[in-house]
Design a protein around this motif. Structure first.
Motif, PDB file in Angstrom:
ATOM      1  N   GLN A 164       9.586  21.380   6.161  1.00  0.00           N
ATOM      2  CA  GLN A 164      10.151  21.556   4.863  1.00  0.00           C
ATOM      3  C   GLN A 164       9.180  20.347   4.009  1.00  0.00           C
ATOM      4  O   GLN A 164       8.971  20.562   3.214  1.00  0.00           O
ATOM      5  CB  GLN A 164      11.669  21.312   4.921  1.00  0.00           C
ATOM      6  CG  GLN A 164      12.497  22.260   5.303  1.00  0.00           C
ATOM      7  CD  GLN A 164      13.815  21.628   5.583  1.00  0.00           C
ATOM      8  OE1 GLN A 164      14.206  20.554   5.777  1.00  0.00           O
ATOM      9  NE2 GLN A 164      14.814  22.489   5.253  1.00  0.00           N
ATOM     10  N   ALA A 165       9.143  19.423   4.781  1.00  0.00           N
ATOM     11  CA  ALA A 165       8.315  18.026   4.088  1.00  0.00           C
ATOM     12  C   ALA A 165       6.976  18.539   3.720  1.00  0.00           C
ATOM     13  O   ALA A 165       6.528  18.336   2.594  1.00  0.00           O
ATOM     14  CB  ALA A 165       8.480  16.997   4.960  1.00  0.00           C
ATOM     15  N   VAL A 166       6.294  19.373   4.911  1.00  0.00           N
ATOM     16  CA  VAL A 166       5.011  19.448   4.400  1.00  0.00           C
ATOM     17  C   VAL A 166       4.905  20.768   3.436  1.00  0.00           C
ATOM     18  O   VAL A 166       3.901  20.750   2.569  1.00  0.00           O
ATOM     19  CB  VAL A 166       4.284  20.084   5.907  1.00  0.00           C
ATOM     20  CG1 VAL A 166       2.815  20.921   5.577  1.00  0.00           C
ATOM     21  CG2 VAL A 166       4.016  19.004   6.730  1.00  0.00           C
ATOM     22  N   ALA A 223       0.942  -1.181   0.069  1.00  0.00           N
ATOM     23  CA  ALA A 223       0.039  -0.181  -0.119  1.00  0.00           C
ATOM     24  C   ALA A 223       0.815   1.312   0.131  1.00  0.00           C
ATOM     25  O   ALA A 223       0.507   2.284  -0.802  1.00  0.00           O
ATOM     26  CB  ALA A 223      -1.015  -0.208   1.191  1.00  0.00           C
ATOM     27  N   ALA A 224       1.985   1.235   0.729  1.00  0.00           N
ATOM     28  CA  ALA A 224       2.836   2.405   0.832  1.00  0.00           C
ATOM     29  C   ALA A 224       3.567   2.802  -0.442  1.00  0.00           C
ATOM     30  O   ALA A 224       3.624   3.837  -0.987  1.00  0.00           O
ATOM     31  CB  ALA A 224       3.989   2.147   2.082  1.00  0.00           C
ATOM     32  N   LEU A 225       3.918   1.578  -1.313  1.00  0.00           N
ATOM     33  CA  LEU A 225       4.564   1.749  -2.458  1.00  0.00           C
ATOM     34  C   LEU A 225       3.895   2.207  -3.440  1.00  0.00           C
ATOM     35  O   LEU A 225       4.208   2.733  -4.480  1.00  0.00           O
ATOM     36  CB  LEU A 225       5.236   0.449  -2.655  1.00  0.00           C
ATOM     37  CG  LEU A 225       6.585   0.102  -1.894  1.00  0.00           C
ATOM     38  CD1 LEU A 225       7.203  -1.232  -2.439  1.00  0.00           C
ATOM     39  CD2 LEU A 225       7.506   0.837  -2.276  1.00  0.00           C
ATOM     40  N   LYS A 226       2.309   1.927  -3.402  1.00  0.00           N
ATOM     41  CA  LYS A 226       1.517   2.549  -4.530  1.00  0.00           C
ATOM     42  C   LYS A 226       1.782   4.165  -4.433  1.00  0.00           C
ATOM     43  O   LYS A 226       1.637   4.678  -5.670  1.00  0.00           O
ATOM     44  CB  LYS A 226       0.099   2.095  -3.981  1.00  0.00           C
ATOM     45  CG  LYS A 226      -0.263   0.635  -4.374  1.00  0.00           C
ATOM     46  CD  LYS A 226      -1.510   0.372  -4.156  1.00  0.00           C
ATOM     47  CE  LYS A 226      -1.868  -1.148  -4.619  1.00  0.00           C
ATOM     48  NZ  LYS A 226      -3.436  -1.577  -4.206  1.00  0.00           N
ATOM     49  N   PHE A 227       1.999   4.796  -3.521  1.00  0.00           N
ATOM     50  CA  PHE A 227       2.254   6.145  -3.523  1.00  0.00           C
ATOM     51  C   PHE A 227       3.561   6.639  -4.357  1.00  0.00           C
ATOM     52  O   PHE A 227       3.598   7.684  -4.822  1.00  0.00           O
ATOM     53  CB  PHE A 227       2.242   6.818  -2.034  1.00  0.00           C
ATOM     54  CG  PHE A 227       1.064   6.884  -1.575  1.00  0.00           C
ATOM     55  CD1 PHE A 227       0.332   8.089  -1.556  1.00  0.00           C
ATOM     56  CD2 PHE A 227       0.363   5.673  -0.530  1.00  0.00           C
ATOM     57  CE1 PHE A 227      -1.015   8.121  -0.972  1.00  0.00           C
ATOM     58  CE2 PHE A 227      -0.683   5.872  -0.153  1.00  0.00           C
ATOM     59  CZ  PHE A 227      -1.436   7.203  -0.076  1.00  0.00           C
ATOM     60  N   GLN A 261       0.023  11.187   4.517  1.00  0.00           N
ATOM     61  CA  GLN A 261      -0.202  12.713   4.673  1.00  0.00           C
ATOM     62  C   GLN A 261       0.383  13.514   3.851  1.00  0.00           C
ATOM     63  O   GLN A 261      -0.252  14.306   3.192  1.00  0.00           O
ATOM     64  CB  GLN A 261       0.230  12.863   6.147  1.00  0.00           C
ATOM     65  CG  GLN A 261      -0.203  12.061   7.464  1.00  0.00           C
ATOM     66  CD  GLN A 261      -1.710  12.505   7.360  1.00  0.00           C
ATOM     67  OE1 GLN A 261      -2.471  13.596   7.285  1.00  0.00           O
ATOM     68  NE2 GLN A 261      -2.459  11.298   7.542  1.00  0.00           N
ATOM     69  N   LEU A 262       1.506  13.186   3.401  1.00  0.00           N
ATOM     70  CA  LEU A 262       2.469  13.859   2.325  1.00  0.00           C
ATOM     71  C   LEU A 262       2.306  13.464   0.769  1.00  0.00           C
ATOM     72  O   LEU A 262       2.650  14.066  -0.082  1.00  0.00           O
ATOM     73  CB  LEU A 262       4.068  13.530   2.529  1.00  0.00           C
ATOM     74  CG  LEU A 262       4.437  13.989   3.977  1.00  0.00           C
ATOM     75  CD1 LEU A 262       5.993  14.053   4.357  1.00  0.00           C
ATOM     76  CD2 LEU A 262       4.102  15.840   4.067  1.00  0.00           C
ATOM     77  N   LYS A 263       1.556  12.191   0.808  1.00  0.00           N
ATOM     78  CA  LYS A 263       1.242  11.874  -0.758  1.00  0.00           C
ATOM     79  C   LYS A 263       2.713  11.511  -1.208  1.00  0.00           C
ATOM     80  O   LYS A 263       2.709  11.846  -2.513  1.00  0.00           O
ATOM     81  CB  LYS A 263       0.252  12.847  -1.432  1.00  0.00           C
ATOM     82  CG  LYS A 263      -0.965  13.328  -0.757  1.00  0.00           C
ATOM     83  CD  LYS A 263      -1.952  11.975  -0.549  1.00  0.00           C
ATOM     84  CE  LYS A 263      -3.356  12.219  -0.012  1.00  0.00           C
ATOM     85  NZ  LYS A 263      -3.273  12.909   1.350  1.00  0.00           N
ATOM     86  N   ARG A 313      -0.211  16.413  12.204  1.00  0.00           N
ATOM     87  CA  ARG A 313      -0.204  14.708  11.776  1.00  0.00           C
ATOM     88  C   ARG A 313       1.142  14.202  11.380  1.00  0.00           C
ATOM     89  O   ARG A 313       1.507  13.098  11.614  1.00  0.00           O
ATOM     90  CB  ARG A 313      -1.155  14.520  10.697  1.00  0.00           C
ATOM     91  CG  ARG A 313      -2.806  15.058  11.104  1.00  0.00           C
ATOM     92  CD  ARG A 313      -3.718  14.554  10.009  1.00  0.00           C
ATOM     93  NE  ARG A 313      -3.486  15.220   8.895  1.00  0.00           N
ATOM     94  CZ  ARG A 313      -4.206  16.222   8.534  1.00  0.00           C
ATOM     95  NH1 ARG A 313      -5.008  16.878   9.309  1.00  0.00           N
ATOM     96  NH2 ARG A 313      -4.113  16.782   7.302  1.00  0.00           N
ATOM     97  N   THR A 314       1.589  15.139  10.335  1.00  0.00           N
ATOM     98  CA  THR A 314       3.065  14.484  10.013  1.00  0.00           C
ATOM     99  C   THR A 314       4.199  14.177  10.999  1.00  0.00           C
ATOM    100  O   THR A 314       4.970  13.412  11.180  1.00  0.00           O
ATOM    101  CB  THR A 314       3.432  15.348   8.808  1.00  0.00           C
ATOM    102  OG1 THR A 314       2.542  15.608   7.887  1.00  0.00           O
ATOM    103  CG2 THR A 314       4.750  14.938   8.212  1.00  0.00           C
TER     104      THR A 314
END
Length: 286
Positions: A229-231, A127-131, A210-212, A262-263
């Motif tokens: 920075q990430a957000v 599921a994570a790798l789909k992003f 959260q970050l897509k 959340r991040t």
């Protein structure tokens, strides 16, 4: 607050001010129902929060000396004291009304313990790798020129970093289908994700959602990027449009702070879930 040790147990008591007291203690502990939902609130019913270590080495959270349970009715236990302190701090921070939608660490623990979708590590990794196939930083625009330049200047350095860090090829594309991610890259990331335990992996997937972006999430967890920075990088196009056209008063800042919260919680959960050592005599302050 005081801390005592009894054999293998470590107890941490936090004194909290509350109206109503113990009369409503059963409300959560005896009948826990979906208190991790996004909008749920409840009147505060406890005064003391405590942390104890059981004979199995796991840490438990108690409210007025009664053990906390998950929405699914399981005993709420976490693998180390650092994570237990983070959860207890969330309960400590609640005032007259319990705002469960602000308790991200508690919610993540509940997700791991109850595992409502019955997923294993491989399913979470998939599921994570789909992003990665729709990663935010891989999709580029062809116009306007200002946004094209902004994406190049802000996203390219992060892509360069992750490609060198993991010795992979990702790339970017203006095509609606996005770049073709080599199978070797996917396999490298799959192996990397597999190195995390189930708890940490759950937190990492949460950050990615959260970050897509897998790229930005890895950058954050590896401490190459800060939360801010990430957000900001995940919202680059939105921020560009806001600077150009303006924003709805207060709504923009609220969304930004919520995403940061959340991040940050997800990143902290990953690191604390990976913590193997026990914090000795750590005190929570009122």
């Amino acid at each position: 607050m005081k801390c005592t040790e009894q054999g293998m147990s470590v107890l941490i008591f936090v004194r909290l001010d509350c109206k109503g007291g113990q009369a409503r203690l059963f409300t959560l502990l005896g009948n826990v129902k979906a208190y991790s939902t996004a909008t749920s609130e409840r009147k505060k019913f406890y005064q003391d929060v405590s942390i104890s270590q059981g004979d199995d080495g796991l840490f438990e959270i108690s409210l007025d000396r009664r053990k906390l349970k998950t929405p699914g009715g399981k005993l709420f236990t976490v693998p180390n004291e650092a994570l237990a302190i983070a959860v207890a701090t969330e309960w400590d921070a609640q005032k007259d009304t319990l705002k469960f939608y602000t308790m991200h660490m508690t919610t993540l623990c509940n997700t791991v313990l109850d595992n409502p979708t019955f997923r294993d590590k491989d399913q979470i990794i998939t599921a994570a790798l789909k992003f990665l196939e729709t990663d935010t930083v891989c999709y580029r625009v062809e116009e306007p020129p200002g946004l094209v330049e902004l994406q190049k200047n802000e996203w390219d350095p992060v892509l360069d970093w992750i490609e060198k860090r993991y010795n992979v090829v990702i790339g970017s594309s203006c095509n609606i289908m996005g770049p073709e991610i080599p199978e070797e890259t996917k396999e490298t990331f799959r192996q990397h994700l597999g190195s995390y335990n189930f708890w940490a992996l759950t937190g990492l997937e949460y950050v990615i959602t959260q970050l897509k972006s897998v790229v930005l999430s890895f950058g954050l967890i590896d401490r190459h990027l800060t939360v801010e920075q990430a957000v900001l990088l995940s919202r680059l196009e939105e921020e560009y449009q806001i600077q150009r056209w303006g924003s709805v008063e207060w709504a923009h800042d609220y969304d930004m702070y919520e995403l940061r919260a959340r991040t940050a919680a997800g990143a902290l959960f990953v690191h604390l879930s990976s913590e193997s050592s026990t914090v000795k005599r750590k005190l929570l302050q009122d």
